[in-house]
Design a protein around this motif. Structure first.
Motif, PDB file in Angstrom:
ATOM      1  N   HIS A   9       0.840  -1.206   0.000  1.00 37.97           N
ATOM      2  CA  HIS A   9       0.000   0.000   0.000  1.00 37.97           C
ATOM      3  C   HIS A   9       0.876   1.257   0.000  1.00 37.97           C
ATOM      4  CE1 HIS A   9      -3.412  -2.630   0.982  1.00 37.97           C
ATOM      5  NE2 HIS A   9      -2.627  -3.169   1.908  1.00 37.97           N
ATOM      6  N   PRO A  10       1.707   1.463  -1.010  1.00 38.58           N
ATOM      7  CA  PRO A  10       2.603   2.629  -0.989  1.00 38.58           C
ATOM      8  C   PRO A  10       1.869   3.958  -0.948  1.00 38.58           C
ATOM      9  CG  PRO A  10       2.567   1.599  -3.163  1.00 38.58           C
ATOM     10  CD  PRO A  10       1.866   0.655  -2.236  1.00 38.58           C
ATOM     11  N   GLU A  11       0.663   3.988  -1.490  1.00 36.20           N
ATOM     12  CA  GLU A  11      -0.086   5.247  -1.541  1.00 36.20           C
ATOM     13  C   GLU A  11      -0.508   5.722  -0.145  1.00 36.20           C
ATOM     14  OE1 GLU A  11      -3.012   2.011  -1.270  1.00 36.20           O
ATOM     15  OE2 GLU A  11      -1.187   2.314  -2.464  1.00 36.20           O
ATOM     16  N   GLN A  12      -0.395   4.844   0.874  1.00 35.75           N
ATOM     17  CA  GLN A  12      -0.784   5.210   2.229  1.00 35.75           C
ATOM     18  C   GLN A  12       0.305   5.955   2.993  1.00 35.75           C
ATOM     19  OE1 GLN A  12      -3.819   4.824   3.645  1.00 35.75           O
ATOM     20  NE2 GLN A  12      -4.511   4.088   1.653  1.00 35.75           N
ATOM     21  N   SER A  62      10.182  11.026 -11.817  1.00 34.53           N
ATOM     22  CA  SER A  62      11.348  11.087 -12.696  1.00 34.53           C
ATOM     23  C   SER A  62      12.582  10.526 -11.999  1.00 34.53           C
ATOM     24  CB  SER A  62      11.599  12.539 -13.136  1.00 34.53           C
ATOM     25  OG  SER A  62      12.801  12.649 -13.864  1.00 34.53           O
ATOM     26  N   GLU A  63      12.781  10.920 -10.745  1.00 40.34           N
ATOM     27  CA  GLU A  63      13.930  10.397  -9.997  1.00 40.34           C
ATOM     28  C   GLU A  63      13.839   8.881  -9.866  1.00 40.34           C
ATOM     29  OE1 GLU A  63      16.060  10.775  -5.595  1.00 40.34           O
ATOM     30  OE2 GLU A  63      14.555  12.244  -6.217  1.00 40.34           O
ATOM     31  N   ALA A  64      12.638   8.387  -9.578  1.00 41.72           N
ATOM     32  CA  ALA A  64      12.466   6.939  -9.439  1.00 41.72           C
ATOM     33  C   ALA A  64      12.768   6.213 -10.745  1.00 41.72           C
ATOM     34  CB  ALA A  64      11.042   6.626  -8.984  1.00 41.72           C
ATOM     35  N   ALA A  65      12.290   6.761 -11.851  1.00 40.04           N
ATOM     36  CA  ALA A  65      12.559   6.141 -13.155  1.00 40.04           C
ATOM     37  C   ALA A  65      14.054   6.109 -13.430  1.00 40.04           C
ATOM     38  CB  ALA A  65      11.826   6.903 -14.256  1.00 40.04           C
ATOM     39  N   ALA A  84       7.112   5.933  -4.861  1.00 43.43           N
ATOM     40  CA  ALA A  84       7.306   7.110  -5.716  1.00 43.43           C
ATOM     41  C   ALA A  84       5.937   7.683  -6.035  1.00 43.43           C
ATOM     42  CB  ALA A  84       8.048   6.748  -6.995  1.00 43.43           C
ATOM     43  N   LEU A  85       5.603   8.777  -5.384  1.00 44.15           N
ATOM     44  CA  LEU A  85       4.313   9.439  -5.538  1.00 44.15           C
ATOM     45  C   LEU A  85       4.555  10.890  -5.950  1.00 44.15           C
ATOM     46  CD1 LEU A  85       2.625   8.089  -2.271  1.00 44.15           C
ATOM     47  CD2 LEU A  85       2.235   7.283  -4.611  1.00 44.15           C
ATOM     48  N   PRO A  86       3.531  11.587  -6.431  1.00 44.43           N
ATOM     49  CA  PRO A  86       3.743  12.984  -6.832  1.00 44.43           C
ATOM     50  C   PRO A  86       4.326  13.863  -5.733  1.00 44.43           C
ATOM     51  CG  PRO A  86       1.643  12.199  -7.670  1.00 44.43           C
ATOM     52  CD  PRO A  86       2.165  11.120  -6.770  1.00 44.43           C
ATOM     53  N   GLU A  87       4.004  13.546  -4.459  1.00 46.14           N
ATOM     54  CA  GLU A  87       4.431  14.422  -3.375  1.00 46.14           C
ATOM     55  C   GLU A  87       5.677  13.952  -2.627  1.00 46.14           C
ATOM     56  OE1 GLU A  87       0.733  12.265  -1.622  1.00 46.14           O
ATOM     57  OE2 GLU A  87       1.724  12.500  -3.573  1.00 46.14           O
ATOM     58  N   LEU A  88       6.141  12.713  -2.882  1.00 47.06           N
ATOM     59  CA  LEU A  88       7.312  12.234  -2.148  1.00 47.06           C
ATOM     60  C   LEU A  88       7.910  11.014  -2.817  1.00 47.06           C
ATOM     61  CD1 LEU A  88       6.632   9.410  -0.404  1.00 47.06           C
ATOM     62  CD2 LEU A  88       5.343  10.993   0.983  1.00 47.06           C
TER      63      LEU A  88
END
Length: 292
Positions: A9-12, A62-65, A84-88
């Motif tokens: 659940h990475p989005e959490q 982008s950093e994650a990619a 890797a989410l838009p905010e962190l």
């Protein structure tokens, strides 16, 4: 939250952080806010957020990619991206240590193998970021020199001039260089480069290994990574890194004379992002290229 739950659940993760359900310890960072997260099972992660939300669109993905792409070469260690989410972004924690000459030489060999992993084109298939600024990764078949001028030098020259970080004479010197750039460097196929490899983006771990962190990864010229390792005081044991690199993959004749050309990209990024404090370094690099 433990690692198994986070992977599922990475989005959490942002919610758990907002409600202080995860221990968060600030650590040193660059343009982002950085912290060490400690999960319920004792696992530590390194996390970055933008200081004042919202974060620039696509920065962390982008950093994650880039980290994953560099890791595909299986040559130099890169941290595993967990979230890797838009905010962190959150990735494995790598305990810091000190560089040694043997490990620096091994890092050089690994960096050569990473570069040899190659790229389909100059640029990348994902939008780029370098520090707080966008990086035009639009794929290009090359050749390298005009691509480097148009996508890696000119945009940051314009921003620097607009912000008053460079004088008119500085801008004229760089523009003169751009007009004749094809004569300064030999062409090579796109290499798999880190793209922002100043000394602070080599993380020396407790086991001595050098890890690649905080990339602006893309297909580029391999000499660019090597040149930027010498900036801002230089990475520890740079001579050993270069010796290891050249033993693995020799460089074209005259590579030392081209160091200022390759450094100019990151120096212009600094004048564009941080101002006139880096003006002298930009002008010195441009003048060195023009004299070569």
């Amino acid at each position: 939250m433990d690692m198994a739950y986070l992977r599922a659940h990475p989005e959490q993760l942002p919610t758990f952080l907002r409600h202080q359900r995860i221990r968060e310890t600030p650590v040193g960072g660059g343009v982002c806010s950085a912290s060490r997260l400690t999960l319920d099972d004792g696992t530590s992660l390194f996390a970055k957020t933008w200081p004042s939300p919202p974060a620039p669109d696509g920065m962390f993905t982008s950093e994650a990619a880039g980290l994953r792409w560099l890791g595909e070469a299986r040559a130099v260690a890169v941290p595993e991206v967990i979230v890797a989410l838009p905010e962190l972004i959150a990735m494995e924690w790598v305990e810091p240590g000190e560089a040694t000459r043997p490990q620096a030489e091994a890092f050089g060999r690994g960096l050569a193998r990473t570069h040899r992993g190659g790229a389909d084109t100059f640029g990348a298939s994902w939008p780029g970021w370098i520090g707080p600024l966008p990086l035009d990764n639009t794929p290009s078949a090359g050749p390298w020199a005009p691509w480097f001028a148009e996508r890696r030098l000119l945009p940051y020259l314009r921003i620097s001039a607009d912000r008053g970080a460079l004088s008119g004479e500085d801008v004229t010197a760089v523009e003169r260089l751009l007009s004749q750039i094809s004569g300064y460097a030999p062409e090579e196929p796109p290499a798999r480069i880190h793209g922002d490899l100043w000394p602070g983006n080599v993380h020396w771990a407790a086991d001595g290994r050098g890890w690649l962190v905080d990339p602006a990864a893309h297909g580029g010229h391999r000499e660019t990574d090597l040149a930027t390792l010498a900036l801002f005081g230089g990475v520890p044991h740079l001579d050993a890194i270069l010796a290891g690199y050249r033993a693995e993959w020799p460089l074209a004749d005259g590579w030392r004379a081209r160091i200022p050309l390759h450094q100019l990209h990151l120096l212009l990024v600094h004048t564009a992002a941080f101002g006139a404090a880096y003006r002298g370094s930009v002008r010195a690099a441009a003048d060195a290229v023009l004299r070569s």
